[in-house]
Design a protein around this motif. Structure first.
Motif, PDB file in Angstrom:
ATOM      1  N   LYS A 467       1.007  -1.193  -0.146  1.00  0.00           N
ATOM      2  CA  LYS A 467       0.225  -0.061   0.025  1.00  0.00           C
ATOM      3  C   LYS A 467       0.934   1.226  -0.002  1.00  0.00           C
ATOM      4  O   LYS A 467       0.419   2.469  -0.402  1.00  0.00           O
ATOM      5  CB  LYS A 467      -1.264   0.110   1.087  1.00  0.00           C
ATOM      6  N   SER A 468       2.104   1.206   0.519  1.00  0.00           N
ATOM      7  CA  SER A 468       2.993   2.381   0.724  1.00  0.00           C
ATOM      8  C   SER A 468       2.990   2.877  -0.942  1.00  0.00           C
ATOM      9  O   SER A 468       2.972   4.058  -1.018  1.00  0.00           O
ATOM     10  CB  SER A 468       4.195   2.120   0.975  1.00  0.00           C
ATOM     11  N   PHE A 469       3.291   2.049  -1.985  1.00  0.00           N
ATOM     12  CA  PHE A 469       3.272   2.657  -3.329  1.00  0.00           C
ATOM     13  C   PHE A 469       2.240   3.149  -3.809  1.00  0.00           C
ATOM     14  O   PHE A 469       2.097   4.068  -4.580  1.00  0.00           O
ATOM     15  CB  PHE A 469       3.917   1.496  -4.227  1.00  0.00           C
ATOM     16  N   VAL A 470       0.932   2.802  -3.643  1.00  0.00           N
ATOM     17  CA  VAL A 470      -0.445   2.963  -3.931  1.00  0.00           C
ATOM     18  C   VAL A 470      -0.593   4.331  -3.210  1.00  0.00           C
ATOM     19  O   VAL A 470      -1.081   5.417  -3.820  1.00  0.00           O
ATOM     20  CB  VAL A 470      -1.569   2.042  -3.592  1.00  0.00           C
ATOM     21  N   ARG A 471      -0.224   4.506  -2.138  1.00  0.00           N
ATOM     22  CA  ARG A 471      -0.502   5.923  -1.383  1.00  0.00           C
ATOM     23  C   ARG A 471       0.380   6.910  -2.006  1.00  0.00           C
ATOM     24  O   ARG A 471      -0.164   7.887  -1.884  1.00  0.00           O
ATOM     25  CB  ARG A 471       0.032   5.554   0.242  1.00  0.00           C
ATOM     26  N   ALA A 472       1.556   6.620  -2.523  1.00  0.00           N
ATOM     27  CA  ALA A 472       2.388   7.310  -3.115  1.00  0.00           C
ATOM     28  C   ALA A 472       2.017   7.927  -4.473  1.00  0.00           C
ATOM     29  O   ALA A 472       2.301   9.048  -4.872  1.00  0.00           O
ATOM     30  CB  ALA A 472       3.963   7.072  -2.943  1.00  0.00           C
ATOM     31  N   LEU A 473       1.249   7.107  -5.043  1.00  0.00           N
ATOM     32  CA  LEU A 473       0.658   7.239  -6.653  1.00  0.00           C
ATOM     33  C   LEU A 473       0.343   8.510  -7.070  1.00  0.00           C
ATOM     34  O   LEU A 473       0.959   9.224  -7.953  1.00  0.00           O
ATOM     35  CB  LEU A 473      -0.153   6.521  -6.936  1.00  0.00           C
ATOM     36  N   VAL A 474      -0.715   9.293  -6.027  1.00  0.00           N
ATOM     37  CA  VAL A 474      -1.288  10.506  -6.715  1.00  0.00           C
ATOM     38  C   VAL A 474       0.182  11.503  -6.913  1.00  0.00           C
ATOM     39  O   VAL A 474      -0.283  12.290  -7.745  1.00  0.00           O
ATOM     40  CB  VAL A 474      -2.232  10.937  -5.662  1.00  0.00           C
ATOM     41  N   ASP A 475       0.757  11.642  -6.162  1.00  0.00           N
ATOM     42  CA  ASP A 475       1.675  13.033  -6.199  1.00  0.00           C
ATOM     43  C   ASP A 475       3.277  12.527  -6.546  1.00  0.00           C
ATOM     44  O   ASP A 475       4.067  13.135  -6.258  1.00  0.00           O
ATOM     45  CB  ASP A 475       1.753  13.899  -5.270  1.00  0.00           C
ATOM     46  N   SER A 476       3.361  11.291  -6.845  1.00  0.00           N
ATOM     47  CA  SER A 476       4.768  10.777  -7.386  1.00  0.00           C
ATOM     48  C   SER A 476       4.802  10.178  -8.534  1.00  0.00           C
ATOM     49  O   SER A 476       4.129   8.983  -8.593  1.00  0.00           O
ATOM     50  CB  SER A 476       5.427   9.968  -5.988  1.00  0.00           C
ATOM     51  N   GLU A 477       5.579  10.852  -9.474  1.00  0.00           N
ATOM     52  CA  GLU A 477       5.831  10.013 -10.550  1.00  0.00           C
ATOM     53  C   GLU A 477       6.867   8.828 -10.413  1.00  0.00           C
ATOM     54  O   GLU A 477       6.418   7.774 -11.133  1.00  0.00           O
ATOM     55  CB  GLU A 477       6.777  11.017 -11.462  1.00  0.00           C
ATOM     56  N   LYS A 478       7.502   8.712  -9.619  1.00  0.00           N
ATOM     57  CA  LYS A 478       8.422   7.612  -9.055  1.00  0.00           C
ATOM     58  C   LYS A 478       7.606   6.534  -8.878  1.00  0.00           C
ATOM     59  O   LYS A 478       7.681   5.194  -9.343  1.00  0.00           O
ATOM     60  CB  LYS A 478       9.274   7.798  -8.078  1.00  0.00           C
ATOM     61  N   ALA A 479       6.424   6.662  -7.830  1.00  0.00           N
ATOM     62  CA  ALA A 479       5.833   5.438  -7.425  1.00  0.00           C
ATOM     63  C   ALA A 479       4.975   4.675  -8.632  1.00  0.00           C
ATOM     64  O   ALA A 479       4.904   3.631  -8.796  1.00  0.00           O
ATOM     65  CB  ALA A 479       4.700   5.913  -6.474  1.00  0.00           C
ATOM     66  N   SER A 480       4.505   5.694  -9.345  1.00  0.00           N
ATOM     67  CA  SER A 480       3.772   5.221 -10.645  1.00  0.00           C
ATOM     68  C   SER A 480       4.941   4.325 -11.502  1.00  0.00           C
ATOM     69  O   SER A 480       4.409   3.358 -12.034  1.00  0.00           O
ATOM     70  CB  SER A 480       3.480   6.301 -11.600  1.00  0.00           C
ATOM     71  N   ALA A 481       6.158   5.011 -11.775  1.00  0.00           N
ATOM     72  CA  ALA A 481       7.188   4.066 -12.421  1.00  0.00           C
ATOM     73  C   ALA A 481       7.474   2.709 -11.743  1.00  0.00           C
ATOM     74  O   ALA A 481       7.513   1.718 -12.526  1.00  0.00           O
ATOM     75  CB  ALA A 481       8.566   4.899 -12.608  1.00  0.00           C
ATOM     76  N   VAL A 482       7.332   2.859 -10.433  1.00  0.00           N
ATOM     77  CA  VAL A 482       7.962   1.631  -9.667  1.00  0.00           C
ATOM     78  C   VAL A 482       6.575   0.632  -9.761  1.00  0.00           C
ATOM     79  O   VAL A 482       6.888  -0.810 -10.007  1.00  0.00           O
ATOM     80  CB  VAL A 482       8.015   1.906  -8.058  1.00  0.00           C
ATOM     81  N   ILE A 483       5.454   1.130  -9.862  1.00  0.00           N
ATOM     82  CA  ILE A 483       4.224  -0.004 -10.077  1.00  0.00           C
ATOM     83  C   ILE A 483       4.274  -0.645 -11.472  1.00  0.00           C
ATOM     84  O   ILE A 483       4.173  -1.699 -11.677  1.00  0.00           O
ATOM     85  CB  ILE A 483       2.929   0.691  -9.833  1.00  0.00           C
TER      86      ILE A 483
END
Ligand code: C2E
Ligand code: CA
Ligand code: CA
Length: 540
Positions: A467-483
């Motif tokens: 969930k930490s990646f999902v939580r970071a999704l909205v304002d982080s380009e990086k999280a989206s790339a990681v996913i």
């Protein structure tokens, strides 16, 4: 005869002139005797004047009493032990080189008070330094407000790192960490390693905020990867802080407060800093009480399962649910796992829980079936030890058969961290589960030591994106790339992906764009009790 002595021997008359030196004395003093005989000792060796030797020789000459003195004599870079005796014409001195013994003793003292691996102080020395600092801080000159802070640092998952990379790498990491600790600006005035992966720092004249800032600096240091034998490894730690308040605490109490705060940091998710306050002690007492209540809990049927739906991102159709444990505590109400799970998993009931869980899940599946609700699959969480318990696959098959439930309706979730401790064994258990037709998922993926080298070998059906990646999704380009990376990786390994902790529509949309298969989270539904879950399934 005097020349054959292994000790230096010299005679000095009442006017402090050399009257005799033996061979050994010549060697020690690096002078031939004819250069010294008849000359004044204090003129030949001006460095000796007012030294410890000087006072002892003067005393022997004045009183006739023998004297003894050991000291470092810098001009000759030697430790000498000298013994002086009076006689009618002056004094004689027997002396010997004790440099080796002295260095050995100093070495022994260092070893007894230091940690051989890191060179930091050890536990014994730590208690000494802490007692000393406490005594100093509570002495009359002590100003309130500015105070002494103790930081208790415990590395997270260090055992797993050791197991995964070997002890030599672990040792190297500890050494590297010690070095970085000492290099943090405005350093702690004292640093010790008090256990395998436990460190204590003492800060003087610090306010709580400054101690916390220091602790965060320690965490940042850890996050920078250590380069060890061609590997790049970053660590995290949990840090507890205790401050010496106006009421003088003992060194022991102070250290134990820091330790308690460290545990609180660990149980609130690691990689954290916590300062001690009285409530933490109550927390510890609560846990002890819970441990006592466990026996009653199983007997009185106080555990229950809630179910959180999981749905496909394409059309929202339910694929099943995750079973989540709840404890209906007679005094404290409905408890979620964060309140009791570590107590439970650290008790003799850890093994019992597996059988209870499997039976409960199968009973629910049958009850829903009687209501005409078909649930494709239920996933259950197992700890590492639960997974590695005797013949897990057979036990599951046995229980499933007894309830007339197909093994393909069951999915076992394990976290990657729990696999690392015995990856070989874990791999073979997962393979046995697969063989038995049971599904497997890797929980909280991305939150721990995601190591591709073993991910490739693990027989896993589904990756659960943490969930930490999902939580970071909205304002982080990086999280989206990681996913996107995780989804691509899972796909190439033939695994499905499910994202957990999805709370809003925009997260769901991004996950869909990234190619993720399923989601779970408050956006779809909170965990529901058995009846509410059946209704959810009927509505869908
Ligand atoms: P988990 O496996 O990561 O389970 C998901 C947790 O996230 C659940 O917490 C769930 O209620 C919560 N959650 C679900 N959707 C959302 C969301 O949209 N936002 C947020 N912020 N949280 C969400 P829960 O039920 O408190 O469980 C906590 C952990 O306890 C679980 O984490 C799991 O590791 C463990 N656990 C639960 N039941 C069992 C069990 O029967 N056996 C074992 N060994 N562990 C269990
Ligand atoms: Ca889970
Ligand atoms: Ca999870």
């Amino acid at each position: 005869m005097l020349d054959s002595l292994s000790d230096g021997f010299m005679s000095i008359d009442r006017s402090w002139r050399f009257t005799y030196l033996n061979h050994t004395a010549e060697r020690y003093l690096q002078q031939a005797r004819q250069n010294l005989l008849g000359r004044d000792i204090w003129q030949c060796y001006p460095d000796l004047v007012d030294s410890g030797y000087y006072r002892v020789y003067q005393h022997t000459a004045a009183t006739g009493l023998p004297g003894r003195h050991t000291d470092y004599y810098a001009p000759l870079d030697t430790w000498f032990e000298a013994r002086s005796f009076a006689h009618d014409d002056g004094i004689t001195v027997l002396f010997r080189d004790v440099t080796r013994e002295h260095e050995h003793a100093a070495q022994l003292e260092f070893e007894a008070s230091h940690d051989y691996l890191t060179g930091l102080a050890n536990r014994r020395k730590c208690m000494e330094a802490l007692s000393h600092a406490v005594a100093e801080a509570v002495s009359p000159g002590f100003t309130h407000g500015a105070t002494l802070a103790v930081l208790f640092i415990d590395l997270d998952h260090f055992k797993e790192v050791n197991d995964a990379f070997g002890h030599a790498v672990g040792d190297e990491l500890l050494r590297g960490f010690a070095k970085r600790l000492l290099a943090i600006p405005e350093p702690a005035f004292f640093a010790a390693r008090v256990g395998g992966d436990e460190f204590v720092l003492l800060l003087r004249d610090t306010a709580e905020s400054a101690a916390e800032a220091f602790a965060h600096a320690v965490l940042s240091e850890l996050a920078v990867p250590f380069e060890v034998w061609g590997r790049s490894i970053s660590l995290s730690a949990s840090i507890g802080i205790a401050l010496l308040r106006e009421v003088p605490d003992s060194a022991e109490a102070l250290l134990s407060h820091a330790d308690t705060a460290m545990y609180a940091a660990k149980s609130s998710g690691r990689f954290q800093v916590r300062a001690y306050d009285g409530a933490l002690d109550r927390g510890m007492r609560d846990r002890l009480a819970l441990r006592m209540d466990l026996r009653e809990a199983f007997a009185a049927n106080q555990f229950e399962l809630h179910f959180q739906p999981e749905v496909a991102l394409t059309d929202g159709s339910p694929i099943g649910a995750e079973a989540l444990l709840r404890w209906r505590h007679p005094e404290r109400g409905l408890l979620t796992p964060d309140a009791f799970l570590d107590v439970l998993l650290d008790s003799p009931y850890e093994g019992v829980l597996v059988e209870w869980l499997l039976n409960a899940v199968c009973q629910h599946i049958r009850a829903w079936r009687r209501l005409g609700v078909s649930v494709p699959r239920i996933s259950l969480n197992l700890s590492a030890r639960q997974l590695l318990g005797e013949g897990l696959a057979d036990r599951i098959l046995h229980i499933a058969r007894a309830h007339d439930v197909s093994p393909a309706m069951l999915d076992i979730e394990v976290t990657e961290d729990s696999l690392v401790s015995d990856i070989e064994q874990a791999t073979s258990v997962l393979a046995a589960l697969k063989q038995a037709g049971i599904f497997t998922s890797l929980d909280d993926f991305g939150s721990g030591y995601s190591s591709l080298s073993y991910l490739v070998r693990l027989p896993i059906d589904t990756l659960k994106i943490d969930k930490s990646f999902v939580r970071a999704l909205v304002d982080s380009e990086k999280a989206s790339a990681v996913i996107r990376g995780i989804v691509g990786l899972a796909r190439s390994l033939g695994m499905n992906t499910i994202a957990e902790g999805v709370e809003c529509q925009s997260q769901a949309e991004e996950l869909k764009d990234a190619g993720c298969d399923f989601i779970q989270g408050y956006l779809v539904s909170r965990p529901l009790d058995s009846e509410a879950f059946a209704e959810f399934m009927l509505r869908r």
